[in-house]
Motif scaffolding. Sequence first.
Motif, mmCIF file in Angstrom:
data_model
loop_
_atom_site.group_PDB
_atom_site.id
_atom_site.type_symbol
_atom_site.label_atom_id
_atom_site.label_comp_id
_atom_site.label_asym_id
_atom_site.label_seq_id
_atom_site.Cartn_x
_atom_site.Cartn_y
_atom_site.Cartn_z
ATOM 1 N N PHE A 192 0.826 -1.217 0.000
ATOM 2 C CA PHE A 192 0.000 0.000 0.000
ATOM 3 C C PHE A 192 0.861 1.269 0.000
ATOM 4 O O PHE A 192 0.620 2.198 -0.759
ATOM 5 N N LEU A 193 1.873 1.288 0.879
ATOM 6 C CA LEU A 193 2.593 2.543 1.123
ATOM 7 C C LEU A 193 3.676 2.821 0.097
ATOM 8 O O LEU A 193 3.849 3.966 -0.332
ATOM 9 N N ILE A 194 4.470 1.794 -0.244
ATOM 10 C CA ILE A 194 5.639 2.067 -1.104
ATOM 11 C C ILE A 194 5.724 1.111 -2.293
ATOM 12 O O ILE A 194 6.763 1.015 -2.930
ATOM 13 N N LYS A 195 4.623 0.397 -2.552
ATOM 14 C CA LYS A 195 4.552 -0.524 -3.693
ATOM 15 C C LYS A 195 5.747 -1.498 -3.693
ATOM 16 O O LYS A 195 6.337 -1.785 -4.736
ATOM 17 N N ASP A 196 6.129 -1.967 -2.517
ATOM 18 C CA ASP A 196 7.249 -2.892 -2.407
ATOM 19 C C ASP A 196 6.716 -4.277 -2.027
ATOM 20 O O ASP A 196 5.923 -4.410 -1.100
ATOM 21 N N PHE A 197 7.193 -5.278 -2.748
ATOM 22 C CA PHE A 197 6.668 -6.640 -2.581
ATOM 23 C C PHE A 197 7.643 -7.574 -1.857
ATOM 24 O O PHE A 197 7.489 -8.790 -1.909
ATOM 25 N N THR A 198 8.656 -7.005 -1.180
ATOM 26 C CA THR A 198 9.656 -7.848 -0.514
ATOM 27 C C THR A 198 9.048 -8.626 0.649
ATOM 28 O O THR A 198 9.099 -9.854 0.690
ATOM 29 N N LEU A 199 8.466 -7.914 1.610
ATOM 30 C CA LEU A 199 7.979 -8.572 2.838
ATOM 31 C C LEU A 199 6.846 -9.562 2.574
ATOM 32 O O LEU A 199 6.696 -10.543 3.288
ATOM 33 N N ILE A 200 6.052 -9.297 1.542
ATOM 34 C CA ILE A 200 4.890 -10.167 1.285
ATOM 35 C C ILE A 200 5.348 -11.564 0.861
ATOM 36 O O ILE A 200 4.589 -12.538 0.968
ATOM 37 N N SER A 201 6.604 -11.679 0.388
ATOM 38 C CA SER A 201 7.061 -12.988 -0.089
ATOM 39 C C SER A 201 7.094 -14.019 1.056
ATOM 40 O O SER A 201 6.885 -15.211 0.820
ATOM 41 N N PHE A 252 14.069 6.954 9.382
ATOM 42 C CA PHE A 252 13.104 7.849 10.028
ATOM 43 C C PHE A 252 12.399 7.210 11.220
ATOM 44 O O PHE A 252 12.344 5.985 11.344
ATOM 45 N N VAL A 253 11.801 8.100 12.022
ATOM 46 C CA VAL A 253 10.977 7.653 13.135
ATOM 47 C C VAL A 253 9.625 7.156 12.615
ATOM 48 O O VAL A 253 9.039 6.226 13.151
ATOM 49 N N SER A 254 9.122 7.807 11.541
ATOM 50 C CA SER A 254 7.785 7.461 11.045
ATOM 51 C C SER A 254 7.745 7.477 9.519
ATOM 52 O O SER A 254 8.601 8.090 8.864
ATOM 53 N N HIS A 255 6.726 6.816 8.972
ATOM 54 C CA HIS A 255 6.544 6.809 7.523
ATOM 55 C C HIS A 255 6.297 8.229 7.008
ATOM 56 O O HIS A 255 6.784 8.620 5.952
ATOM 57 N N TYR A 256 5.551 9.010 7.793
ATOM 58 C CA TYR A 256 5.240 10.384 7.400
ATOM 59 C C TYR A 256 6.533 11.202 7.284
ATOM 60 O O TYR A 256 6.689 12.005 6.354
ATOM 61 N N GLY A 257 7.465 10.964 8.225
ATOM 62 C CA GLY A 257 8.752 11.646 8.187
ATOM 63 C C GLY A 257 9.478 11.342 6.875
ATOM 64 O O GLY A 257 10.074 12.235 6.263
ATOM 65 N N CYS A 279 11.411 -2.571 10.310
ATOM 66 C CA CYS A 279 10.911 -2.715 8.934
ATOM 67 C C CYS A 279 10.233 -1.434 8.488
ATOM 68 O O CYS A 279 9.198 -1.462 7.847
ATOM 69 N N GLY A 280 10.833 -0.293 8.837
ATOM 70 C CA GLY A 280 10.247 1.002 8.480
ATOM 71 C C GLY A 280 10.576 1.425 7.062
ATOM 72 O O GLY A 280 11.166 0.682 6.283
ATOM 73 N N THR A 281 10.168 2.655 6.734
ATOM 74 C CA THR A 281 10.385 3.206 5.399
ATOM 75 C C THR A 281 11.647 4.074 5.397
ATOM 76 O O THR A 281 11.854 4.864 6.319
ATOM 77 N N ALA A 282 12.461 3.910 4.353
ATOM 78 C CA ALA A 282 13.662 4.737 4.176
ATOM 79 C C ALA A 282 13.511 5.551 2.891
ATOM 80 O O ALA A 282 12.635 5.263 2.069
ATOM 81 N N VAL A 283 14.346 6.566 2.732
ATOM 82 C CA VAL A 283 14.388 7.308 1.465
ATOM 83 C C VAL A 283 15.762 7.112 0.846
ATOM 84 O O VAL A 283 16.784 7.361 1.498
ATOM 85 N N PHE A 284 15.795 6.624 -0.388
ATOM 86 C CA PHE A 284 17.042 6.485 -1.144
ATOM 87 C C PHE A 284 17.144 7.703 -2.061
ATOM 88 O O PHE A 284 16.169 8.059 -2.724
ATOM 89 N N PHE A 285 18.309 8.346 -2.097
ATOM 90 C CA PHE A 285 18.474 9.514 -2.956
ATOM 91 C C PHE A 285 19.933 9.647 -3.361
ATOM 92 O O PHE A 285 20.821 9.034 -2.744
ATOM 93 N N SER A 286 20.186 10.455 -4.402
ATOM 94 C CA SER A 286 21.574 10.591 -4.875
ATOM 95 C C SER A 286 22.058 12.038 -4.835
ATOM 96 O O SER A 286 23.261 12.277 -4.954
ATOM 97 N N SER A 287 21.176 12.993 -4.667
ATOM 98 C CA SER A 287 21.624 14.388 -4.626
ATOM 99 C C SER A 287 22.403 14.636 -3.322
ATOM 100 O O SER A 287 22.212 13.920 -2.345
ATOM 101 N N PRO A 288 23.275 15.657 -3.303
ATOM 102 C CA PRO A 288 24.066 15.916 -2.087
ATOM 103 C C PRO A 288 23.156 16.152 -0.886
ATOM 104 O O PRO A 288 22.131 16.823 -1.007
ATOM 105 N N PHE A 289 23.544 15.591 0.288
ATOM 106 C CA PHE A 289 22.705 15.715 1.479
ATOM 107 C C PHE A 289 22.849 17.113 2.082
ATOM 108 O O PHE A 289 23.947 17.648 2.200
#
Lengths: 355, 77
Positions: free
Chosen positions: A221-230, B11-16, B41-51
């Motif tokens: 739902f959140l990030i369209k990632d299917f890793t954990l569902i496997s 991050f602390v949260s997905h919203y963050g 098992c939280g959400t991360a942001v991958f990026f390539s521009s300078p931090f």
Amino acid sequence: MKHEEKVKLAIAGGLIGLAAVVLTAFGNPGNMGFCIACFLRDTAGAMHLHNAAIVQYVRPEIIGIVLGSFALGVIRKDFKPRGGSSPVLRFVIGFIVMLGALVFLGCPLRMVLRLAGGDLNALVALFGFIAGIGVGCIFLSNGFSLGKAEKESSTEGVAFPALTVLLFILFMAVPSLFLFSETGPGSMHAPVALALLAGLAVGAAAERTRLCMAGGIRDIFLIKDFTLISGFIAIFAVTLIGNLITGSFHLGFTGQPVSHPMHLWNFLGMFAVGLGSVMLGGCPLRQLILAGEGSSDSAMAVFGMIAGAAFAHNFSLASTAEKGPGVNGKVALVAAIVILLAIATIVTMKKRREG
Amino acid sequence: MASDDIKVATFVSHYGAMMFRKRVGNGAELKPVPRSLSSSCGTAVFFSSPFSEDFADENTEAVYEKDGDEWRLVWKR
């Protein structure tokens, strides 16, 4: 990297599915090789916390899962004592997750095992689980968070795994302290050593792979990632094959082991579990794993689930097989879902105002 | 994009994570936190521009940069 993680999750899921089939063949109730909610409930009953005589037994699987996670966490340096992220709210949400699970008669893991055994009531519950996770994701995307967990002392982190060790020692050394069901699901169990070993293996595998029954659907739902569902899919596939081989697959809504065909209540029960799991950051299995890794927040959620199980049986809120929930259970579940939605709304609005 | 340009923020949260991605702009992606960085098992942001520290807020935990097969810590709250 992602492919490698998927393979590991599929192996961990396959291991859980295999363990479930073996445990059922060696005595656990039908489609209940593993069920975190049922096993916490049975353990609560064994400790005299509720008086439902048919569901009282200290389940070594629970102890094994926590200790498997703890041991591997220490070895791989994932054991990090932390807490302070809304412990009371986590207790309440854990309580409600257990109530939802006991109206459906199973946690998300057992839902998959029931589905793999041909129990179509679990399919109705899966729709409810997905809907609950979907609603939870709306809150997450709008700022819901129970707050940052802070570092804690190693004594605090070790406390929960140590309690499970103490419980196991007492269970082995002084069994007369505990209640043992003579009939019903609580009387059906695999040998202690096998159950403990299976728990240890599943705990270690789930710790390593972060396997979570709610997390897989949440990530889609959140990030369209299917890793954990496997992992979820692998549990289903291996258990299905195991059930077909052992002749335990029976397709239908009625006559299923520890199950009822009340569709609305199966849906709503797992809706509460899905929503609550997203709010907690993981399903009941994941809460045990995180508690083993030193999260006192997840330990609070587990205590909430144990309390929820005790209340559910002492106040006739849990469903009975074939008949489903009574009036008490229906009223309590609807009220619990309202409380969950209220908590999610208030926390989200507060975070948005602060942000 | 050279692999040593890849950065990941936790991050602390997905919203963050959502807000961070918005501030970084083009090319930033929401993905699961790499297992080697965290057992969560939280959400991360991958990026390539300078931090830039301007990307971070109270929900940002840490930023790492890819260094061969490892992640090197470049910023922590």
